[in-house]
Scaffold this motif. Structure first.
Motif, PDB file in Angstrom:
ATOM      1  N   ILE A  22       0.854  -1.188   0.000  1.00  0.00           N
ATOM      2  CA  ILE A  22       0.000   0.000   0.000  1.00  0.00           C
ATOM      3  C   ILE A  22       0.894   1.243   0.000  1.00  0.00           C
ATOM      4  O   ILE A  22       2.104   1.145   0.210  1.00  0.00           O
ATOM      5  CB  ILE A  22      -0.941   0.059   1.227  1.00  0.00           C
ATOM      6  N   THR A  23       0.292   2.377  -0.220  1.00  0.00           N
ATOM      7  CA  THR A  23       0.956   3.657  -0.003  1.00  0.00           C
ATOM      8  C   THR A  23       0.222   4.357   1.123  1.00  0.00           C
ATOM      9  O   THR A  23      -1.003   4.446   1.115  1.00  0.00           O
ATOM     10  CB  THR A  23       0.934   4.521  -1.281  1.00  0.00           C
ATOM     11  N   TRP A  24       0.995   4.792   2.104  1.00  0.00           N
ATOM     12  CA  TRP A  24       0.469   5.488   3.280  1.00  0.00           C
ATOM     13  C   TRP A  24       0.748   6.969   3.067  1.00  0.00           C
ATOM     14  O   TRP A  24       1.878   7.360   2.769  1.00  0.00           O
ATOM     15  CB  TRP A  24       1.168   4.949   4.509  1.00  0.00           C
ATOM     16  N   VAL A  25      -0.275   7.804   3.182  1.00  0.00           N
ATOM     17  CA  VAL A  25      -0.162   9.227   2.873  1.00  0.00           C
ATOM     18  C   VAL A  25      -0.542  10.045   4.110  1.00  0.00           C
ATOM     19  O   VAL A  25      -1.522   9.732   4.791  1.00  0.00           O
ATOM     20  CB  VAL A  25      -1.091   9.621   1.696  1.00  0.00           C
ATOM     21  N   ARG A  26       0.247  11.071   4.364  1.00  0.00           N
ATOM     22  CA  ARG A  26      -0.052  12.010   5.456  1.00  0.00           C
ATOM     23  C   ARG A  26      -0.172  13.406   4.872  1.00  0.00           C
ATOM     24  O   ARG A  26       0.704  13.856   4.144  1.00  0.00           O
ATOM     25  CB  ARG A  26       1.054  11.990   6.510  1.00  0.00           C
ATOM     26  N   VAL A  27      -1.254  14.081   5.204  1.00  0.00           N
ATOM     27  CA  VAL A  27      -1.510  15.442   4.746  1.00  0.00           C
ATOM     28  C   VAL A  27      -1.555  16.321   5.992  1.00  0.00           C
ATOM     29  O   VAL A  27      -2.346  16.063   6.908  1.00  0.00           O
ATOM     30  CB  VAL A  27      -2.856  15.538   3.986  1.00  0.00           C
ATOM     31  N   TYR A  28      -0.711  17.328   6.027  1.00  0.00           N
ATOM     32  CA  TYR A  28      -0.630  18.220   7.178  1.00  0.00           C
ATOM     33  C   TYR A  28      -1.353  19.524   6.860  1.00  0.00           C
ATOM     34  O   TYR A  28      -1.040  20.185   5.875  1.00  0.00           O
ATOM     35  CB  TYR A  28       0.832  18.520   7.526  1.00  0.00           C
ATOM     36  N   VAL A  29      -2.317  19.880   7.706  1.00  0.00           N
ATOM     37  CA  VAL A  29      -3.041  21.145   7.578  1.00  0.00           C
ATOM     38  C   VAL A  29      -3.206  21.741   8.975  1.00  0.00           C
ATOM     39  O   VAL A  29      -2.828  21.122   9.958  1.00  0.00           O
ATOM     40  CB  VAL A  29      -4.423  20.965   6.895  1.00  0.00           C
ATOM     41  N   ARG A  30      -3.782  22.922   9.025  1.00  0.00           N
ATOM     42  CA  ARG A  30      -4.096  23.565  10.303  1.00  0.00           C
ATOM     43  C   ARG A  30      -5.600  23.781  10.385  1.00  0.00           C
ATOM     44  O   ARG A  30      -6.256  23.990   9.365  1.00  0.00           O
ATOM     45  CB  ARG A  30      -3.393  24.926  10.424  1.00  0.00           C
ATOM     46  N   GLU A  31      -6.115  23.751  11.597  1.00  0.00           N
ATOM     47  CA  GLU A  31      -7.551  24.005  11.780  1.00  0.00           C
ATOM     48  C   GLU A  31      -7.956  25.330  11.162  1.00  0.00           C
ATOM     49  O   GLU A  31      -9.023  25.442  10.575  1.00  0.00           O
ATOM     50  CB  GLU A  31      -7.910  24.001  13.270  1.00  0.00           C
ATOM     51  N   GLY A  32      -7.097  26.324  11.264  1.00  0.00           N
ATOM     52  CA  GLY A  32      -7.393  27.654  10.761  1.00  0.00           C
ATOM     53  C   GLY A  32      -7.528  27.728   9.247  1.00  0.00           C
ATOM     54  O   GLY A  32      -8.027  28.718   8.720  1.00  0.00           O
ATOM     55  N   GLN A  33      -7.096  26.706   8.539  1.00  0.00           N
ATOM     56  CA  GLN A  33      -7.247  26.677   7.082  1.00  0.00           C
ATOM     57  C   GLN A  33      -8.683  26.338   6.670  1.00  0.00           C
ATOM     58  O   GLN A  33      -9.056  26.569   5.524  1.00  0.00           O
ATOM     59  CB  GLN A  33      -6.287  25.656   6.460  1.00  0.00           C
TER      60      GLN A  33
END
Length: 104
Positions: A6-17
């Motif tokens: 599989i490919t494991w993906v992490r997406v980083y965002v902020r609540e304020g976005q």
């Protein structure tokens, strides 16, 4: 035991976005990824070098969020490409991994 790549993906965002709901809906409904989890960070430092943290005295509304999903490599790759076209995301990483499941 069944094992598959599989490919494991992490997406980083902020609540304020204010993109979390749209991001989850996009991954679930439009991309149909195999699995998805959202975690709220207690503390984080973004690309701008600013510290985003929570404390009992100051509950920040701009905490870091991590959206993780996985799928077979080709499908995850298509989802990443579509994510980057649709959303203004600064931090997306992917890693090859193995999914393990009991046989039968």
């Amino acid at each position: 035991m069944n094992t598959r790549p599989i490919t494991w993906v992490r997406v980083y965002v902020r609540e304020g976005q204010h993109v979390l709901d749209k991001l989850v809906k996009f991954l679930r409904e439009e991309q149909g990824v195999a699995g998805l989890t959202v975690s709220r960070g207690v503390i984080g430092v973004g690309g701008d070098g600013r510290l985003h943290a929570s404390s009992l005295l100051d509950l920040s509304l701009d905490l870091p969020l991590v959206v993780e999903f996985y799928d077979e490599p080709e499908r995850a790759g298509r989802a990443i490409e579509a994510l980057l076209k649709r959303f203004d995301l600064a931090h997306v990483i992917s890693l090859p991994a193995l999914a393990h499941a009991k046989s039968g």
